[in-house]
Design a protein around this motif. Structure first.
Motif, PDB file in Angstrom:
ATOM      1  N   ALA A  60       2.374   1.733  -3.445  1.00  0.00           N
ATOM      2  CA  ALA A  60       1.396   2.275  -4.376  1.00  0.00           C
ATOM      3  C   ALA A  60       1.114   3.732  -4.053  1.00  0.00           C
ATOM      4  O   ALA A  60       0.923   4.555  -4.948  1.00  0.00           O
ATOM      5  CB  ALA A  60       0.105   1.470  -4.307  1.00  0.00           C
ATOM      6  N   GLY A  61       1.104   4.041  -2.778  1.00  0.00           N
ATOM      7  CA  GLY A  61       0.768   5.398  -2.386  1.00  0.00           C
ATOM      8  C   GLY A  61       1.876   6.397  -2.605  1.00  0.00           C
ATOM      9  O   GLY A  61       1.654   7.478  -3.137  1.00  0.00           O
ATOM     10  N   TYR A  62       3.069   6.038  -2.203  1.00  0.00           N
ATOM     11  CA  TYR A  62       4.156   7.020  -2.269  1.00  0.00           C
ATOM     12  C   TYR A  62       5.067   6.854  -3.464  1.00  0.00           C
ATOM     13  O   TYR A  62       5.767   7.784  -3.831  1.00  0.00           O
ATOM     14  CB  TYR A  62       4.980   6.966  -0.982  1.00  0.00           C
ATOM     15  CG  TYR A  62       4.207   7.478   0.209  1.00  0.00           C
ATOM     16  CD1 TYR A  62       3.907   6.648   1.278  1.00  0.00           C
ATOM     17  CD2 TYR A  62       3.763   8.794   0.253  1.00  0.00           C
ATOM     18  CE1 TYR A  62       3.180   7.120   2.357  1.00  0.00           C
ATOM     19  CE2 TYR A  62       3.034   9.270   1.329  1.00  0.00           C
ATOM     20  CZ  TYR A  62       2.751   8.434   2.384  1.00  0.00           C
ATOM     21  OH  TYR A  62       2.032   8.892   3.459  1.00  0.00           O
ATOM     22  N   LEU A  63       5.099   5.683  -4.038  1.00  0.00           N
ATOM     23  CA  LEU A  63       5.979   5.504  -5.192  1.00  0.00           C
ATOM     24  C   LEU A  63       5.158   5.381  -6.481  1.00  0.00           C
ATOM     25  O   LEU A  63       4.808   6.364  -7.095  1.00  0.00           O
ATOM     26  CB  LEU A  63       6.869   4.271  -4.995  1.00  0.00           C
ATOM     27  CG  LEU A  63       7.907   4.415  -3.889  1.00  0.00           C
ATOM     28  CD1 LEU A  63       8.634   3.102  -3.656  1.00  0.00           C
ATOM     29  CD2 LEU A  63       8.905   5.507  -4.240  1.00  0.00           C
ATOM     30  N   HIS A  64       4.853   4.164  -6.868  1.00  0.00           N
ATOM     31  CA  HIS A  64       4.260   3.962  -8.194  1.00  0.00           C
ATOM     32  C   HIS A  64       3.303   2.794  -8.108  1.00  0.00           C
ATOM     33  O   HIS A  64       3.716   1.686  -7.781  1.00  0.00           O
ATOM     34  CB  HIS A  64       5.407   3.667  -9.158  1.00  0.00           C
ATOM     35  CG  HIS A  64       4.989   3.506 -10.588  1.00  0.00           C
ATOM     36  ND1 HIS A  64       3.931   4.183 -11.144  1.00  0.00           N
ATOM     37  CD2 HIS A  64       5.474   2.732 -11.561  1.00  0.00           C
ATOM     38  CE1 HIS A  64       3.813   3.839 -12.407  1.00  0.00           C
ATOM     39  NE2 HIS A  64       4.731   2.946 -12.695  1.00  0.00           N
ATOM     40  N   SER A  65       2.016   3.056  -8.369  1.00  0.00           N
ATOM     41  CA  SER A  65       1.053   1.989  -8.123  1.00  0.00           C
ATOM     42  C   SER A  65       1.222   0.801  -9.062  1.00  0.00           C
ATOM     43  O   SER A  65       0.776  -0.287  -8.761  1.00  0.00           O
ATOM     44  CB  SER A  65      -0.379   2.522  -8.189  1.00  0.00           C
ATOM     45  OG  SER A  65      -0.552   3.349  -9.305  1.00  0.00           O
ATOM     46  N   GLY A  66       1.857   0.989 -10.202  1.00  0.00           N
ATOM     47  CA  GLY A  66       2.019  -0.141 -11.109  1.00  0.00           C
ATOM     48  C   GLY A  66       2.984  -1.192 -10.577  1.00  0.00           C
ATOM     49  O   GLY A  66       2.945  -2.340 -10.989  1.00  0.00           O
ATOM     50  N   LEU A  67       3.840  -0.784  -9.649  1.00  0.00           N
ATOM     51  CA  LEU A  67       4.854  -1.722  -9.162  1.00  0.00           C
ATOM     52  C   LEU A  67       4.423  -2.445  -7.898  1.00  0.00           C
ATOM     53  O   LEU A  67       5.172  -3.214  -7.336  1.00  0.00           O
ATOM     54  CB  LEU A  67       6.163  -0.965  -8.871  1.00  0.00           C
ATOM     55  CG  LEU A  67       6.859  -0.413 -10.103  1.00  0.00           C
ATOM     56  CD1 LEU A  67       8.090   0.388  -9.692  1.00  0.00           C
ATOM     57  CD2 LEU A  67       7.273  -1.550 -11.017  1.00  0.00           C
ATOM     58  N   LYS A  68       3.204  -2.188  -7.477  1.00  0.00           N
ATOM     59  CA  LYS A  68       2.735  -2.725  -6.202  1.00  0.00           C
ATOM     60  C   LYS A  68       2.948  -4.223  -6.078  1.00  0.00           C
ATOM     61  O   LYS A  68       3.436  -4.717  -5.070  1.00  0.00           O
ATOM     62  CB  LYS A  68       1.262  -2.365  -6.040  1.00  0.00           C
ATOM     63  CG  LYS A  68       0.634  -2.854  -4.781  1.00  0.00           C
ATOM     64  CD  LYS A  68      -0.682  -2.149  -4.561  1.00  0.00           C
ATOM     65  CE  LYS A  68      -1.628  -2.367  -5.701  1.00  0.00           C
ATOM     66  NZ  LYS A  68      -2.156  -3.742  -5.694  1.00  0.00           N
ATOM     67  N   SER A 126       0.818  -1.193   0.000  1.00  0.00           N
ATOM     68  CA  SER A 126       0.000   0.000   0.000  1.00  0.00           C
ATOM     69  C   SER A 126       0.863   1.258   0.000  1.00  0.00           C
ATOM     70  O   SER A 126       0.586   2.225  -0.713  1.00  0.00           O
ATOM     71  CB  SER A 126      -0.905  -0.048   1.224  1.00  0.00           C
ATOM     72  OG  SER A 126      -1.837   0.975   1.164  1.00  0.00           O
TER      73      SER A 126
END
Lengths: 295, 386, 316
Positions: free
Chosen positions: A256-264, A253
């Protein structure tokens, strides 16, 4: 700022709790048999779909549905053990992994046949608005999921430490031969471990479906993430899986929130690799104890 | 020595057995059309209604006497949402079944994989997928058509509505599959044309269970609306999350939203959700003067009577593609070239489920953003909106 | 390479030449093409698992690297195909080294899971950063060597199976070389091998690299045949499929990989008539084979043949 952080946190707790339950399921079977059951995810799906079947399709009362669902899942675990694991009696690791994979395919096929490809859900356990904590909302069902996970932890702890069967299962985990020598029916322990593991998985499915719906093929993704949770916490350590599960959920989470949601989705996997490469016994595990294990 | 002979025999027998799968050529009486649909696999939500629609239409046509007296046989192959299987299915249809044309596949990826094969086989194909690359560049797609609206048309419909309502900053959520990715690209391409800025670009996976993180980011950055572009349970989860977060900005969905099941699953969270949908889903709200209404009504009621389920936009694609081929067959007979030419030149102002088609040598799809109605969920039902 | 294997290879070559001539069906030959591509990966996995005793649930990752690198280099930069295929193999080999080095200490379950994660990470990376993203890309040039374009199904069939034969020859040589024998020693007992002075680490890396290179070659051949690729073809599901091929065919014999690949490729075609049941039937067939064909089809057949030969001849 804080609100946003809290929201990410709550989202992580929601998904993390299911990973935790799947991870616990892995550990139950692993402890009794040293097998990694890659059909673990399917138990969760069975839980969700059967619950829908009993409560929404057959319109049975809530508590009755839950009990029936858990029992059906236990039955699935039992059948799996009896029909495929028991006859093989093999220590060939590879074969056992393959068998659990093929069983997961069969289970998926049966679920697809019975329920089709649609997503299913049913009402949450309690009606009402989400809670507002520090500006972030947390759904009531999420609290249920976390609560139920906590309950499972406590029940499993009591089982393993306070009941004869539980202690017998722990004995099997330590040394199968020694367990047999003191009169423990190892094959029955194996059977119980599958039944128990299936039930734990199903409980996760029952709890999460009102939030995220359930489809016949949700199994593999849950299995991989739950397994990551188990390994992270140290394979075989019940509480480790729980911490692992929540950690992975929260880290996903936050990524996805602070970096990049595609890499979650890569988060769980990268953590897994790091743990395996740096400390295979798991973040909470003991390296010395791990070295003594067969695998 | 014996071992190697047995090995050889083994290999040979496998290949010969496989060869025997080729059936001898049967009588040319029935008109055979091939269909490649993703009946199972990740895209089964597309393939299953498509398959059902094709069967429904085939049976109706045959009951009414067939095509110029010839029975219609639609041979449906399941590509399992996989490109390799789509290729194998197409080859089997072209060669074993000697089909006159192929309808489908259901997904863009599979359609792209079949393009070279159908071009080489000089057989017309009408895809039910949306990707622009399927029919463009048109000079390399001589035999290829599609009946599903372009993704950029969906994006245009969305943005046109937003612009009308004074929205200029939008956050988008897309699913990390081909469907979502195509939408994401379409949204980015079309936004400038309508003076809209995409201020948040979030993604999530097909099996993700909670999207509050992504939605929180959209809200935090000050978007005036949020668009979700996905199919499957993700749409419902996003809707429920949006509702729980009380985001205060409108939620738009893509055309994948067009299924009553979604409203049912999302419950009261779905109220007020807006999306551009093909008219098939809202036929009963259309005025009687709308050219598509009567065929939509007939198709929907027939489908529901037989399959106890709504066909949805996707089922409609199969209906459109098969109907086009059958019409061509009736007019020009079982000649692949003539069928192809007919579709390219004679499908004009042609009412189908997906919209009113205008095929041409420059456009092998024939639909634009007017194929959609803007629809809002009101009282657990669809309602037209402007 | 021993006599039986040499003869078997010759027979295989004969069959390969024979099949397109006998069968006029492009459909059947297409199945042959995909079988061959799968066979390449399966052989690599056989060496890894059967001879070196290492598990991998991540072959789809190398398969994907092979496909994407080769496709991208030829499509975006117009470089000659064979060069790009070779480049892809080098990239895969490199990736294999990166995976192998830290994984070396892992055993059993842990290694399986590490390779699984690796494969999945590659898939996510392709989905995120590969050209076209999740939608993939098309118009990939067909395989061509200088001016000769393999644009018919039959020519591609020969190309793929030609590669299979070359790979088999190389593999048999490898297995019977010093390195190969060291590998088998490793499989037998790692402790003893170390005690004997074998560089176990280097061995394991070599084997990972070889299996990755084969998978990469297969991926490139796939990309230039279908001319359209997307990340959805290179998933865990495919890694498991390859594992199935090898386990059902027989790990301990390279022919097992070939046979398993052919069977698993043909299986969905035979199941076409089952429609919704096919996932179920598929799973059942796999489960039953695993339970009753323990060591795989090929070793089973070989054993039966040996029994037939009987006690009459005391052979090698």
């Amino acid at each position: 700022m804080l609100t946003v952080f809290l929201q990410f946190l709550f989202s992580g707790l929601t998904v993390g709790s299911v990973y935790a339950l799947v991870g616990m399921g892995f550990n139950i079977i692993y402890n009794a048999t040293s097998i990694i059951n890659l059909a673990q995810g399917e138990f969760v799906v069975v839980g969700g779909l059967m619950m829908w079947f009993f409560s929404d399709s057959l319109h049975l009362p809530f508590i009755v549905s839950i009990c029936l669902t858990i029992l059906s899942a236990g039955l699935v675990g039992l059948l799996m053990e009896r029909l495929t694991i028991r006859p093989l009696k093999s220590h060939d690791l590879l074969l056992m992994i393959m068998v659990t994979i093929s069983v997961s395919i069969v289970l998926r096929g049966i679920l697809a046949f019975k329920f089709g490809k649609d997503p299913y859900d049913y009402p949450a356990f309690s009606e009402g608005d989400p809670l507002n904590i520090g500006g972030a909302i947390i759904q009531q069902q999420t609290l249920w999921v976390i609560g139920i996970t906590g309950l499972c932890i406590i029940l499993l702890y009591l089982f393993y430490n306070k009941t004869i069967i539980g202690k017998a299962m722990r004995a099997c985990a330590v040394d199968t031969t020694a367990a047999q020598l003191v009169g423990i029916n190892v094959s029955r322990m194996v059977m119980i471990s599958f039944v128990l593991s299936a039930m734990v998985g199903a409980i996760g499915g029952i709890a999460i479906t009102p939030i995220s719906l359930m489809e016949y093929d949700n199994g593999p993704m849950l299995a991989v993430k739950g397994f990551c949770a188990a390994i992270m916490g140290g394979l075989g350590r019940g509480r480790g899986a729980v911490i692992g599960g929540f950690s992975i959920g929260i880290l996903e989470s936050m990524t996805a929130g602070y970096l990049h949601s595609g890499l979650k989705d890569a988060v769980a996997l990268v953590i897994l690799l790091l743990v395996l490469f740096l400390k295979p016994a798991g973040i909470l595990g003991s390296s010395a104890a791990a070295r003594l294990r067969k695998f | 020595m014996k071992r190697t002979i047995l090995c050889a025999a083994f290999f040979l027998s496998i290949f010969i057995f496989a060869s025997s799968l080729v059936a001898p050529c049967t009588a040319a009486e029935p008109y055979r059309i091939g269909a490649v649909f993703s009946v199972t696999g990740a895209a089964s939500f597309l393939g299953e209604p498509e398959k059902n629609s094709a069967i429904l239409l085939q049976d109706q046509i045959n009951k009414a006497g067939g095509v110029n007296g010839h029975p219609l046989e639609v041979i449906i192959e399941d590509s399992k949402s996989d490109e390799t299987q789509a290729v194998l299915s197409a080859k089997k249809l072209l060669e074993r079944d000697k089909v006159l044309a192929i309808i489908g596949p259901s997904t863009t990826g599979e359609s792209m994989a079949l393009v070279p094969i159908l071009n080489v086989a000089k057989t017309p194909m009408i895809s039910c997928a949306t990707g622009a690359g399927i029919t463009q560049p048109v000079n390399e797609r001589h035999w290829i058509f599609k009946v599903a609206q372009y993704d950029f048309s969906v994006a245009e419909a969305l943005f046109a509505h937003m612009k009308k309502h004074g929205i200029s900053k939008v956050g988008i959520l897309t699913i990390t599959t081909g469907f979502g990715d195509a939408g994401r690209k379409a949204l980015h391409d079309m936004a400038p044309k309508y003076g809209i800025t995409i201020v948040a670009d979030e993604r999530y996976g097909p099996k993700d269970s909670d999207m509050t993180t992504q939605l929180t980011k959209v809200k935090a950055i000050g978007a005036q609306a949020v668009i979700n572009w996905s199919v499957g349970p993700g749409q419902v989860v996003v809707t429920k999350n949006w509702y729980a977060l009380k985001m205060g900005i409108p939620l738009y969905q893509s055309h994948g939203w067009g299924s009553k099941k979604n409203i049912e699953l999302a419950g009261k969270a779905a109220e007020g959700v807006i999306s551009p949908l093909g008219r098939l889903v809202v036929w009963d709200k259309l005025s009687d003067k709308q050219p598509q209404k009567s065929l939509l009504k007939k198709f929907t009621s027939d489908y529901e009577a037989r399959f106890k389920n709504e066909p949805g936009t996707f089922g409609g694609h199969a209906y459109d593609s098969l109907t086009m081929i059958v019409e061509a067959l009736r007019k020009v007979g079982p000649d692949k070239n003539k069928i192809r030419d007919y579709i390219e030149t004679r499908i004009k102002k042609w009412p189908g489920t997906g919209g009113i088609f205008n095929m041409s040598p420059q456009d092998h799809c024939g639909l634009d953003k007017d194929a959609f109605e803007m629809v809002v969920v009101k009282n657990a039902d669809w309602a037209l909106t402007k | 390479m021993n006599r039986d294997n040499s003869l078997a290879v010759l027979v295989l070559i004969a069959v390969i030449i024979f099949v397109p001539l006998v069968s006029g069906s492009a459909y059947v030959i297409t199945i042959g093409v995909f079988s061959g591509i799968n066979a390449l990966i399966a052989i690599g996995l056989c060496i890894l698992m059967g001879y070196a005793g290492q598990v991998s649930l991540g072959q789809a990752g190398f398969y994907g690297i092979g496909a994407y690198v080769s496709a991208t280099l030829t499509h975006h930069y117009g470089l000659p195909v064979p060069l790009c295929v070779a480049a892809a193999m080098i990239v895969s080999a490199f990736a294999a080294v990166i995976l192998a080095v830290p994984s070396l200490r892992l055993k059993g379950h842990y290694l399986a899971v590490a390779t699984l994660s690796f494969g999945e990470i590659i898939n996510i990376a392709l989905n995120e950063w590969g050209p076209g993203g999740p939608s993939g890309f098309g118009d990939i040039p067909t395989f061509n060597i200088l001016d000769f374009i393999f644009d018919t199904t039959t020519s591609y069939f020969y190309l793929v199976w030609g590669c299979v034969v070359l790979v088999l020859l190389f593999s048999f040589n490898f297995i019977n070389s010093r390195t190969g024998r060291a590998l088998r020693a490793l499989h037998g007992s790692e402790l003893a091998s170390r005690a004997m002075g074998l560089d176990v680490t280097a061995l394991k890396i070599k084997v990972f690299v070889i299996s990755a290179a084969y998978a990469s070659l297969a991926g490139s051949l796939y990309a230039h045949y279908v001319t359209f690729i997307s990340p959805s073809s290179f998933t865990l599901f495919y890694s498991i499929l390859v594992l199935m091929m090898v386990v059902i065919g027989g790990i301990t014999n390279l022919w097992g990989g070939v046979v398993g690949a052919i069977l698993i490729t043909i299986l969905p075609e035979l199941l076409r008539s089952f429609e919704e049941f096919d996932v179920l039937v598929y799973g059942l067939i796999l489960t039953l084979s695993l339970m009753f064909l323990r060591r795989g089809l090929v070793p089973l057949l070989i054993e039966k043949i040996k029994q037939l030969r009987g006690p009459l001849i005391a052979r090698d």
